[in-house]
Design a protein around this motif. Structure first.
Motif, PDB file in Angstrom:
ATOM      1  N   GLY A  71     -35.067  53.147  34.652  1.00 48.31           N
ATOM      2  CA  GLY A  71     -35.354  54.275  33.771  1.00 48.31           C
ATOM      3  C   GLY A  71     -34.205  54.515  32.818  1.00 48.31           C
ATOM      4  O   GLY A  71     -33.087  54.010  33.016  1.00 48.31           O
ATOM      5  N   GLY A  77     -32.868  57.693  29.866  1.00 52.85           N
ATOM      6  CA  GLY A  77     -33.120  58.951  29.166  1.00 52.85           C
ATOM      7  C   GLY A  77     -32.234  59.029  27.941  1.00 52.85           C
ATOM      8  O   GLY A  77     -31.809  57.999  27.410  1.00 52.85           O
ATOM      9  N   ALA A 128     -28.427  58.746  29.909  1.00 54.00           N
ATOM     10  CA  ALA A 128     -28.073  57.858  31.021  1.00 54.00           C
ATOM     11  C   ALA A 128     -29.075  56.729  31.167  1.00 54.00           C
ATOM     12  O   ALA A 128     -30.198  56.805  30.671  1.00 54.00           O
ATOM     13  N   VAL A 175     -30.706  54.354  34.433  1.00 51.43           N
ATOM     14  CA  VAL A 175     -30.800  54.407  35.895  1.00 51.43           C
ATOM     15  C   VAL A 175     -31.192  53.023  36.414  1.00 51.43           C
ATOM     16  O   VAL A 175     -32.111  52.381  35.885  1.00 51.43           O
ATOM     17  N   ARG A 179     -43.167  47.543  42.865  1.00 50.29           N
ATOM     18  CA  ARG A 179     -42.131  48.572  42.874  1.00 50.29           C
ATOM     19  C   ARG A 179     -41.786  48.983  44.310  1.00 50.29           C
ATOM     20  O   ARG A 179     -40.627  49.192  44.656  1.00 50.29           O
ATOM     21  N   ALA A 227     -30.885  54.616  43.912  1.00 46.92           N
ATOM     22  CA  ALA A 227     -30.879  54.554  42.446  1.00 46.92           C
ATOM     23  C   ALA A 227     -29.500  55.004  41.983  1.00 46.92           C
ATOM     24  O   ALA A 227     -28.962  55.981  42.519  1.00 46.92           O
ATOM     25  N   MET A 263     -28.426  58.197  44.271  1.00 48.07           N
ATOM     26  CA  MET A 263     -29.489  58.991  44.905  1.00 48.07           C
ATOM     27  C   MET A 263     -30.517  58.058  45.512  1.00 48.07           C
ATOM     28  O   MET A 263     -30.384  56.843  45.441  1.00 48.07           O
ATOM     29  N   LYS A 264     -31.535  58.647  46.081  1.00 47.09           N
ATOM     30  CA  LYS A 264     -32.633  57.863  46.615  1.00 47.09           C
ATOM     31  C   LYS A 264     -33.436  57.277  45.445  1.00 47.09           C
ATOM     32  O   LYS A 264     -33.572  57.923  44.401  1.00 47.09           O
ATOM     33  N   TYR A 291     -36.818  56.559  43.839  1.00 43.87           N
ATOM     34  CA  TYR A 291     -38.210  57.040  43.938  1.00 43.87           C
ATOM     35  C   TYR A 291     -39.150  56.104  43.182  1.00 43.87           C
ATOM     36  O   TYR A 291     -38.755  55.524  42.163  1.00 43.87           O
ATOM     37  N   THR A 303     -41.995  58.692  38.227  1.00 41.47           N
ATOM     38  CA  THR A 303     -41.856  60.097  37.819  1.00 41.47           C
ATOM     39  C   THR A 303     -43.244  60.742  37.855  1.00 41.47           C
ATOM     40  O   THR A 303     -44.267  60.045  37.891  1.00 41.47           O
ATOM     41  N   GLN A 318     -45.287  59.492  34.908  1.00 42.06           N
ATOM     42  CA  GLN A 318     -45.868  58.147  35.106  1.00 42.06           C
ATOM     43  C   GLN A 318     -47.084  58.211  36.031  1.00 42.06           C
ATOM     44  O   GLN A 318     -48.095  57.569  35.786  1.00 42.06           O
ATOM     45  N   ASP A 377     -34.616  72.383  32.013  1.00 44.85           N
ATOM     46  CA  ASP A 377     -35.179  71.197  31.357  1.00 44.85           C
ATOM     47  C   ASP A 377     -36.322  70.640  32.205  1.00 44.85           C
ATOM     48  O   ASP A 377     -36.446  69.426  32.369  1.00 44.85           O
ATOM     49  N   LYS A 418     -39.682  69.229  33.061  1.00 45.77           N
ATOM     50  CA  LYS A 418     -40.770  68.509  32.394  1.00 45.77           C
ATOM     51  C   LYS A 418     -41.168  67.390  33.348  1.00 45.77           C
ATOM     52  O   LYS A 418     -40.432  67.082  34.305  1.00 45.77           O
ATOM     53  N   ASP A 462     -41.103  64.286  33.163  1.00 45.50           N
ATOM     54  CA  ASP A 462     -40.169  63.142  33.296  1.00 45.50           C
ATOM     55  C   ASP A 462     -39.024  63.485  34.243  1.00 45.50           C
ATOM     56  O   ASP A 462     -38.350  62.591  34.738  1.00 45.50           O
ATOM     57  N   ASN A 463     -38.778  64.770  34.407  1.00 47.06           N
ATOM     58  CA  ASN A 463     -37.652  65.173  35.248  1.00 47.06           C
ATOM     59  C   ASN A 463     -38.095  65.569  36.653  1.00 47.06           C
ATOM     60  O   ASN A 463     -37.413  66.315  37.351  1.00 47.06           O
TER      61      ASN A 463
HETATM   62  N1  LIG Z   1     -33.633  58.599  41.655  1.00 49.34           N
HETATM   63  C1  LIG Z   1     -34.423  57.954  40.802  1.00 49.34           C
HETATM   64  N2  LIG Z   1     -35.333  57.079  41.257  1.00 49.34           N
HETATM   65  C2  LIG Z   1     -36.140  56.418  40.400  1.00 49.34           C
HETATM   66  N3  LIG Z   1     -36.111  56.569  39.064  1.00 49.34           N
HETATM   67  C3  LIG Z   1     -35.223  57.443  38.546  1.00 49.34           C
HETATM   68  C4  LIG Z   1     -34.340  58.189  39.377  1.00 49.34           C
HETATM   69  N4  LIG Z   1     -33.588  58.981  38.597  1.00 49.34           N
HETATM   70  C5  LIG Z   1     -33.988  58.757  37.344  1.00 49.34           C
HETATM   71  N5  LIG Z   1     -34.959  57.833  37.293  1.00 49.34           N
HETATM   72  C6  LIG Z   1     -35.638  57.305  36.093  1.00 49.34           C
HETATM   73  O1  LIG Z   1     -34.709  57.308  35.029  1.00 49.34           O
HETATM   74  C7  LIG Z   1     -35.172  58.138  33.950  1.00 49.34           C
HETATM   75  C8  LIG Z   1     -34.000  58.797  33.294  1.00 49.34           C
HETATM   76  O2  LIG Z   1     -33.313  59.596  34.224  1.00 49.34           O
HETATM   77  P1  LIG Z   1     -32.790  61.039  33.839  1.00 49.34           P
HETATM   78  O3  LIG Z   1     -33.928  61.865  33.379  1.00 49.34           O
HETATM   79  O4  LIG Z   1     -32.020  61.560  34.987  1.00 49.34           O
HETATM   80  O5  LIG Z   1     -31.834  60.650  32.624  1.00 49.34           O
HETATM   81  P2  LIG Z   1     -31.292  61.551  31.438  1.00 49.34           P
HETATM   82  O6  LIG Z   1     -30.711  60.657  30.408  1.00 49.34           O
HETATM   83  O7  LIG Z   1     -30.395  62.595  31.999  1.00 49.34           O
HETATM   84  O8  LIG Z   1     -32.650  62.192  30.917  1.00 49.34           O
HETATM   85  P3  LIG Z   1     -32.887  63.210  29.708  1.00 49.34           P
HETATM   86  O9  LIG Z   1     -33.285  62.390  28.529  1.00 49.34           O
HETATM   87  O10 LIG Z   1     -34.016  64.074  30.223  1.00 49.34           O
HETATM   88  O11 LIG Z   1     -31.601  63.944  29.530  1.00 49.34           O
HETATM   89  C9  LIG Z   1     -36.157  59.095  34.609  1.00 49.34           C
HETATM   90  O12 LIG Z   1     -37.100  59.578  33.690  1.00 49.34           O
HETATM   91  C10 LIG Z   1     -36.780  58.193  35.657  1.00 49.34           C
HETATM   92  O13 LIG Z   1     -37.759  57.362  35.057  1.00 49.34           O
END
Ligand SMILES: Nc1ncnc2c1ncn2[C@@H]1O[C@H](COP(=O)(O)OP(=O)(O)OP(=O)(O)O)[C@@H](O)[C@H]1O
Length: 575
Positions: free
Chosen positions: A150, A152, A155, A157, A192, A202, A304-305, A307, A310, A313, A348, A350, A352-353
């Motif tokens: 993933g 965002g 970050a 992931v 997956r 993750a 973290m764990k 998953y 989201t 998805q 925040d 939503k 996706d979160n």
């Molecule tokens: N623990 C997890 N297990 C599986 N997938 C994850 C996990 N954490 C995050 N993801 C995936 O990574 C994506 C991005 O993570 P996250 O939303 O924490 O990043 P961000 O850059 O902080 O997001 P934003 O754009 O909302 O600020 C998530 O939408 C999800 O698809």
């Protein structure tokens, strides 16, 4: 008027004194008869003023017993002993009616004691994450990093496994048990799920632009990400994080909860060249890896764990059943209530979160994640001084509660976030029940949180239970004072899902009946038992509910629910 008739009139009057909230005027009338002035205490707690709860609740905390005692005092009895048989009848009955108040108070005391005992019992059983974090390391080298899962705005992931831990224990993720969605989706999920078995963790790698490269500076500027960390997540020497330039401030942390992500480890390390980095996020890489990159050399990593997907998805390919949908909204409310109680607003929320996995029965378990925009200030709680446009109101503009979106900065202005996340859950409920989120839609159907009217809210699908529809409508009330808190909204759903008998007969619903039901419910949950790792989503929710019991919240929830049902019955009768 016969004495019998007078007695029954008086009894009725006594009863309505309590039921209709006429205590104050009635007390005055009685005091007038006794020729003395009575002082009636103010309500100890302000019940939300504009709610449609019966007015008796406003006087709930008046000094009822004191009042009843006074009314039965000597002077009052003298009055009863004199005058015509008719007057004696009325006053005797009024006294009896006020005796009902005593009875009611006694019932309330018992219900309150029951709630407290149940709460204490279930609070003792603290939720513990099934993961065993003590085996995890504090360095990037302690992990095997796999594919990107993933990305965002802040970050990337990646799936990961601890070096020392066995990478595949033969068990595939529970995701396999859910059989909804298309064949392609099922195939993608099977892949997956096996990948999760090999990579149960993750790792979120923050992009660091401008936060400096020292560990202190990074932990300080990304401190919100540390809010869901466990007590051992940050290595001891880094545990005291300098916040906003002041060393020695420890960021607020939330305790573990089944519907809130747990970050097991947080550490800084040099930015590595991970799969897809040059193609997907070249600009945020440090110059060492991309000469044109703007990123710093070190950054923050969160473990973290892992998953399976989201919420967004999942909802792209599945429409959950009505009951599952209600359980999903309830989990979000439980997560939000947990954050609120600890003085944290996510800001925040939503789809996706929100991360999702499945319990052993195939029910989706939801976990709120990504605390990068949260409000977790130690000194101001959920009230943010909004003195200038530079103050950050939070992440997602579309799902910003009306009181946040319409706030205008100025001296002394404060934004109250205590019900803002609950509002966002109301908006997300549309997605859960297979409708487009009205606050994302563009064009004539789209609504803007800053200016919509409640009458413009689209209807949820007809099959969604009326009580759930009521909760969504209440959560999306513009005025926070008319909106239930996440706790009260969750209690409405709990009562609706499991409290059938206690509230089945509207006329006979009472706190005593609810207290009896709570005792049965507690016994059932205790008997079912099971550790958090094995437990079902429903059992977890029931434990959450019992661990957070409060008489006032429950009373308010029951009031909302009964009123909503009455409105609905009237609507049906009118049609
Ligand atoms: N623990 C997890 N297990 C599986 N997938 C994850 C996990 N954490 C995050 N993801 C995936 O990574 C994506 C991005 O993570 P996250 O939303 O924490 O990043 P961000 O850059 O902080 O997001 P934003 O754009 O909302 O600020 C998530 O939408 C999800 O698809």
């Amino acid at each position: 008027m016969s004495v019998k008739h007078a007695i029954s009139r008086g009894l009725e009057l006594g009863r309505s004194v309590f039921q209709l909230g006429l205590l104050k005027p009635a007390a005055r009338v009685a005091a007038k008869f006794r020729g003395e002035r009575l002082r009636v205490g103010q309500p100890a707690r302000t019940v939300q003023p504009q709610t449609f709860l019966p007015s008796r609740y406003r006087y709930y905390r008046m000094s009822l017993s004191g009042l009843a005692a006074q009314l039965q005092s000597r002077g009052f009895r003298r009055l009863l002993g004199s005058g015509s048989p008719r007057n004696r009848g009325v006053f005797l009955a009024l006294g009896l009616g006020l005796g009902l108040i005593e009875q009611q108070l006694e019932d309330d005391r018992k219900s309150s004691a029951t709630c407290q005992e149940i709460q204490a019992l279930f609070r003792k059983k603290k939720f513990q994450s099934p993961q065993k974090p003590f085996t995890l390391g504090y360095k990037l080298e302690d992990y095997v990093i796999g594919k990107q899962i993933g990305k965002g705005c802040n970050a990337a992931v990646y799936e990961a496994a601890a070096f020392a831990a066995p990478q595949d224990d033969g068990k595939c993720s529970l995701v396999e048990l859910d059989s909804s969605g298309s064949v392609e989706w099922q195939e993608a999920r099977a892949v997956r799920s096996c990948s999760i078995a090999s990579y149960p963790l993750a790792v979120k790698m923050m992009w660091n632009i401008g936060a400096g490269s020292s560990s202190e500076a990074i932990l300080s500027s990304m401190s919100q990400e540390l809010v869901p960390t466990g007590p051992q997540a940050v290595k001891q020497e880094n545990a005291v994080v300098p916040l906003n330039g002041h060393f020695g401030c420890v960021p607020k942390r939330v305790t573990a909860h089944p519907n809130v992500i747990r970050v097991h480890r947080a550490f800084t390390a040099e930015v590595p060249l991970l799969p897809g980095a040059r193609e997907e996020y070249p600009d945020v890489l440090p110059a060492r890896l991309n000469p044109a990159g703007l990123g710093n050399n070190r950054t923050l990593f969160l473990v973290m764990k892992n998953y399976p997907c989201t919420l967004r998805q999942y909802l792209e390919v599945t429409v959950p059943s009505r009951r599952q949908g209600a359980l999903m909204v309830l989990q979000l409310l439980e997560g939000v209530d947990h954050l609120c109680k600890q003085g944290v607003a996510h800001r925040d929320l939503k789809s996706d979160n929100v991360l999702l996995e499945f319990d052993s029965g195939g029910c989706p378990r939801l976990v709120i994640t990504d605390f990068g925009c949260c409000l977790a200030e130690r000194d101001c709680g959920l009230q943010l001084p909004f003195t200038s446009h530079w103050v950050n109101r939070g992440g997602n503009g579309c799902l910003m509660a009306p009181e946040v979106a319409t706030a205008v900065p100025g001296p002394g202005v404060v934004i109250d976030y205590s019900k803002a996340d609950a509002w966002a859950v109301g908006a997300m409920a549309y997605e859960v029940f297979g409708r487009p989120n009205p606050f994302y839609s563009t064009g004539s159907e789209g609504l803007e949180s800053r200016r919509y009217q409640e009458t413009q809210l689209p209807l949820l699908p007809a099959g969604v239970p009326a009580d759930t529809q009521l909760v969504v409508r209440l959560l999306l009330r513009r005025s926070p004072s008319k909106r239930p808190s996440a706790r009260v909204a969750a209690d409405i759903l709990h009562l609706s899902l499991w409290g059938g008998q206690a509230l089945a007969n509207q006329d006979q619903a009472s706190m005593k009946k609810i207290a009896d039901w709570l005792l049965c419910q507690s016994a059932a949950v205790l008997l079912r038992g099971g550790g958090p790792g094995r437990s079902s989503v429903e059992a977890e929710l029931q434990r959450c509910f019992l661990a957070n019991l409060g008489l006032e919240d429950l009373r308010m929830a029951a009031g909302f629910l009964l009123f909503g049902r009455e409105q609905q019955n009237r609507g049906i009768a009118a049609n």
